[in-house]
Design a protein around this motif. Sequence first.
Motif, PDB file in Angstrom:
ATOM      1  N   VAL A   1       0.842  -1.198   0.000  1.00 55.39           N
ATOM      2  CA  VAL A   1       0.000   0.000   0.000  1.00 55.39           C
ATOM      3  C   VAL A   1       0.879   1.251   0.000  1.00 55.39           C
ATOM      4  CG1 VAL A   1      -1.615   1.354   1.404  1.00 55.39           C
ATOM      5  CG2 VAL A   1      -2.000  -1.097   1.053  1.00 55.39           C
ATOM      6  N   GLY A   2       1.878   1.288   0.876  1.00 52.04           N
ATOM      7  CA  GLY A   2       2.762   2.444   0.952  1.00 52.04           C
ATOM      8  C   GLY A   2       3.640   2.587  -0.280  1.00 52.04           C
ATOM      9  N   LEU A   3       4.159   1.469  -0.800  1.00 49.29           N
ATOM     10  CA  LEU A   3       5.014   1.542  -1.987  1.00 49.29           C
ATOM     11  C   LEU A   3       4.235   2.086  -3.183  1.00 49.29           C
ATOM     12  CD1 LEU A   3       6.934  -1.849  -1.643  1.00 49.29           C
ATOM     13  CD2 LEU A   3       7.775   0.440  -1.102  1.00 49.29           C
ATOM     14  N   LEU A   4       3.002   1.666  -3.311  1.00 45.70           N
ATOM     15  CA  LEU A   4       2.179   2.185  -4.400  1.00 45.70           C
ATOM     16  C   LEU A   4       1.822   3.648  -4.156  1.00 45.70           C
ATOM     17  CD1 LEU A   4      -0.014  -0.975  -4.961  1.00 45.70           C
ATOM     18  CD2 LEU A   4       1.577   0.035  -6.615  1.00 45.70           C
ATOM     19  N   ALA A   5       1.627   4.031  -2.901  1.00 45.75           N
ATOM     20  CA  ALA A   5       1.365   5.440  -2.594  1.00 45.75           C
ATOM     21  C   ALA A   5       2.554   6.306  -2.991  1.00 45.75           C
ATOM     22  CB  ALA A   5       1.061   5.606  -1.105  1.00 45.75           C
ATOM     23  N   HIS A   6       3.767   5.834  -2.693  1.00 39.05           N
ATOM     24  CA  HIS A   6       4.960   6.578  -3.094  1.00 39.05           C
ATOM     25  C   HIS A   6       5.078   6.643  -4.615  1.00 39.05           C
ATOM     26  CE1 HIS A   6       7.095   7.482   0.660  1.00 39.05           C
ATOM     27  NE2 HIS A   6       6.543   6.370   1.136  1.00 39.05           N
ATOM     28  N   SER A   7       4.746   5.540  -5.283  1.00 33.72           N
ATOM     29  CA  SER A   7       4.805   5.527  -6.750  1.00 33.72           C
ATOM     30  C   SER A   7       3.824   6.530  -7.328  1.00 33.72           C
ATOM     31  CB  SER A   7       4.498   4.117  -7.271  1.00 33.72           C
ATOM     32  OG  SER A   7       5.421   3.171  -6.769  1.00 33.72           O
ATOM     33  N   LEU A   8       2.599   6.549  -6.800  1.00 35.85           N
ATOM     34  CA  LEU A   8       1.587   7.495  -7.286  1.00 35.85           C
ATOM     35  C   LEU A   8       2.013   8.938  -7.012  1.00 35.85           C
ATOM     36  CD1 LEU A   8      -1.614   5.630  -6.044  1.00 35.85           C
ATOM     37  CD2 LEU A   8      -0.900   5.891  -8.426  1.00 35.85           C
ATOM     38  N   GLU A   9       2.549   9.185  -5.826  1.00 33.34           N
ATOM     39  CA  GLU A   9       2.971  10.543  -5.481  1.00 33.34           C
ATOM     40  C   GLU A   9       4.100  11.003  -6.392  1.00 33.34           C
ATOM     41  OE1 GLU A   9       3.444  12.758  -1.273  1.00 33.34           O
ATOM     42  OE2 GLU A   9       5.047  11.333  -1.670  1.00 33.34           O
ATOM     43  N   GLN A  10       5.000  10.083  -6.744  1.00 32.33           N
ATOM     44  CA  GLN A  10       6.137  10.452  -7.589  1.00 32.33           C
ATOM     45  C   GLN A  10       5.694  10.862  -8.988  1.00 32.33           C
ATOM     46  OE1 GLN A  10       9.228  10.700  -6.338  1.00 32.33           O
ATOM     47  NE2 GLN A  10       9.839  11.618  -8.287  1.00 32.33           N
TER      48      GLN A  10
END
Length: 386
Positions: A352-361
């Motif tokens: 969940v967090g890794l995808l959140a970072h990917s989306l934010e990037q």
Amino acid sequence: MASWIPMNEACDLLGVQPQTIYAYVSRGKLEVMADPADTRRRLYRAEDVAALAKRKQAGRKHETLASNTLFGSEPSIPTALCAFSRGRPYYRGQDAVSLARTATLEDVAQLLWGAEHAVNFSSATPMHSGKPGRHAAFAALGSLAAAGHSTGGRLTRVLHAECQGLVGQVAAAFGAGPGDEPLHLRLAKGWKQPSRVADLLRTAMVLLADHELTSSAFVARIAASTGASLPACLLAGLTTLSGPLHGDASGRVRALFSEVERLGEDQVLAHYLSNGLSPAGFGHHLYPDGDPRAAALLALFEPPKVIVRFIGKVTKLTGLQPNIDVALAAMAAHHRLPADAAFGLFATARSVGLLAHSLEQLGTAQVIRPRGRYVGPMPEPYAEGR
């Protein structure tokens, strides 16, 4: 000839607590030996202490700043996902430990992703076959990454839907059963655990969902910055997470607990202390007063008595508190979860967090490309006409 100094002098020169000295020793930055006059005491190489002190006092020159940026002192990527305040982690300004009392991983995903609608991880069609575990998870993500579409130019709601399916794939690969129920209930059923254990799994996954700019988050963001597909970003992050010094640290703790149960806590602890080593799973550089995630999880169940005694003695003799890896390993041992369950929980939640970072990037139209600082032999002179 090397000179050696006691703990209190090393602490004074570095301006740190004993816990940090133990951490330096465990990471190989500080050599330690037994005091010949009193084998219960430890001495530390003065040259190593001086080198660490000099490094701390280094000016903010370009090279120093660049090195610190990559190795933990000076995070340089702006993020609105996770922050630390008063010794606790916060997800978008909300106390993660408080959220873990009632929230589900689905709730946290909606928060971290900024999704307009409720998140549901049941949409994934399992792609793995054979025995559940990390092999199945990485194989499934590898297949998806090979055929994945770039994130460029795609609608946010479409990306969110893909994120839901990816987390569902990871959970299914680690044994989550089918259905529309929240993920912690499906994992409990897949692992043949009662509802009270399901609530423990829920708590653990909320606590593990993100932890600011970790190594795995950084790698996921690098992949996202190149326009790589979401499964590729997630696979990059999870393979980094799988290292024993990151998300699979609970595996090292599990091995430690096996030693404790086989040999007894006193013998194992004596071995570590006599060699100036810190037991795996104790201490955390972000939480000098103790990892609040571990405290929240350990308060919800009673680990085996020998493990409880071991945790107490380590804390008393070293000042190091158990971190989340100890809590995960203790929970898995107490409830006899599958061998890869602790990492499975970590990987599923942190997806969940890794995808959140990917989306934010994706909101930053710039490829992450750190520069190297060359320290090898100088290039040979170029002779024209040679």
